[in-house]
Motif scaffolding. Structure first.
Motif, PDB file in Angstrom:
ATOM      1  N   UNK A  13       8.112  61.378  84.026  1.00  0.00           N
ATOM      2  CA  UNK A  13       8.056  62.787  83.658  1.00  0.00           C
ATOM      3  C   UNK A  13       7.489  62.912  82.244  1.00  0.00           C
ATOM      4  N   UNK A  14       6.652  63.893  82.026  1.00  0.00           N
ATOM      5  CA  UNK A  14       6.038  64.099  80.716  1.00  0.00           C
ATOM      6  C   UNK A  14       6.399  65.481  80.189  1.00  0.00           C
ATOM      7  N   UNK A  15       6.548  65.568  78.878  1.00  0.00           N
ATOM      8  CA  UNK A  15       6.865  66.849  78.263  1.00  0.00           C
ATOM      9  C   UNK A  15       5.761  67.866  78.527  1.00  0.00           C
ATOM     10  N   UNK A  16       4.512  67.409  78.523  1.00  0.00           N
ATOM     11  CA  UNK A  16       3.396  68.315  78.809  1.00  0.00           C
ATOM     12  C   UNK A  16       3.565  68.992  80.167  1.00  0.00           C
ATOM     13  N   UNK A  17       4.056  68.222  81.174  1.00  0.00           N
ATOM     14  CA  UNK A  17       4.271  68.781  82.514  1.00  0.00           C
ATOM     15  C   UNK A  17       5.382  69.828  82.490  1.00  0.00           C
ATOM     16  N   UNK A  18       6.465  69.536  81.743  1.00  0.00           N
ATOM     17  CA  UNK A  18       7.568  70.497  81.642  1.00  0.00           C
ATOM     18  C   UNK A  18       7.083  71.793  81.004  1.00  0.00           C
ATOM     19  N   UNK A  19       6.272  71.669  79.968  1.00  0.00           N
ATOM     20  CA  UNK A  19       5.739  72.854  79.288  1.00  0.00           C
ATOM     21  C   UNK A  19       4.884  73.672  80.242  1.00  0.00           C
ATOM     22  N   UNK A  20       4.019  73.009  81.003  1.00  0.00           N
ATOM     23  CA  UNK A  20       3.137  73.762  81.904  1.00  0.00           C
ATOM     24  C   UNK A  20       3.910  74.418  83.048  1.00  0.00           C
ATOM     25  N   UNK A  21       5.053  73.821  83.459  1.00  0.00           N
ATOM     26  CA  UNK A  21       5.854  74.385  84.560  1.00  0.00           C
ATOM     27  C   UNK A  21       6.871  75.418  84.093  1.00  0.00           C
ATOM     28  N   UNK A  22       7.208  75.403  82.798  1.00  0.00           N
ATOM     29  CA  UNK A  22       8.296  76.240  82.295  1.00  0.00           C
ATOM     30  C   UNK A  22       7.987  77.724  82.415  1.00  0.00           C
ATOM     31  N   UNK A  23       8.969  78.462  82.962  1.00  0.00           N
ATOM     32  CA  UNK A  23       8.824  79.917  83.045  1.00  0.00           C
ATOM     33  C   UNK A  23       9.316  80.576  81.763  1.00  0.00           C
ATOM     34  N   UNK A  24       9.987  79.785  80.896  1.00  0.00           N
ATOM     35  CA  UNK A  24      10.554  80.333  79.669  1.00  0.00           C
ATOM     36  C   UNK A  24       9.590  80.371  78.500  1.00  0.00           C
TER      37      UNK A  24
END
Length: 200
Positions: A166-177
């Protein structure tokens, strides 16, 4: 100089983490960056609570920032974001005190479905202010060397807390917040390795 930037209370629910209460002190950031920085701190707080097994404590270093997390056995969780000079022991004492006070004033039956604006717990600002100076806080609370049986796990980067692959970049792109402005800010900060270095 400000030592503490954020103090958040969350509930580690299934399937997702529930936001209960939060306060921020972002005066050291420029006015135009504060919203984006706050959104990132919220994203990091939620992600680390989600990846922390109950009951346990962690302190996650990233650049000049440290995210201190405590998830209790009842899944009530607290997050303090500080600079990397702030003593982890004092940060975790603050988390213990805040979560104890929160649990005694807000019924646990409300945590899984709570809406932040409806929660009658307004002490976070006072805690964030009172604990800015760790020496005063240490003396004031007469902290014992051992908080409790639970060890504090220290990670050197947020990547160490994320799931394998898992990458932080992926979390950022998926985040609705995160707003579009905050995503753009994140990309710029990643490139320049500037004020948001704690998120990646």
């Amino acid at each position: 100089m400000v030592k503490l930037y954020a103090l958040n209370v969350l509930y580690k629910g299934e399937p997702s983490v529930v936001w209960l209460k939060s306060t921020y002190n972002l005066q050291t950031f420029s006015y135009f960056q504060r919203t984006s920085v706050q959104e990132f701190m919220a994203l990091v707080s939620k992600t680390i609570v989600d990846r922390t097994i109950a009951p346990s404590r962690q302190s996650v270093k990233e650049g000049e920032y440290v995210c201190h997390v405590y998830v209790r056995a009842d899944n009530l969780a607290g997050v303090v974001i500080s600079d990397n000079e702030y003593p982890p022991r004092v940060a975790h004492t603050l988390l213990t005190k805040v979560l104890d006070d929160f649990a005694s004033s807000v019924p646990s039956t409300t945590w899984p479905t709570a809406i932040e604006a409806n929660i009658p717990f307004n002490d976070l600002n006072a805690y964030l202010s009172r604990y800015q100076n760790p020496r005063e806080a240490d003396a004031m609370t007469k902290i014992q060397e051992e908080l409790d049986e639970t060890k504090i796990i220290l990670h050197n980067t947020i990547e160490a807390v994320l799931q394998r692959g898992e990458k932080l970049d992926d979390l950022v792109s998926k985040s609705e917040g995160l707003s579009l402005q905050s995503r753009a800010f994140y990309k710029t900060a990643r490139k320049t390795n500037s004020c948001c270095s704690y998120v990646g």
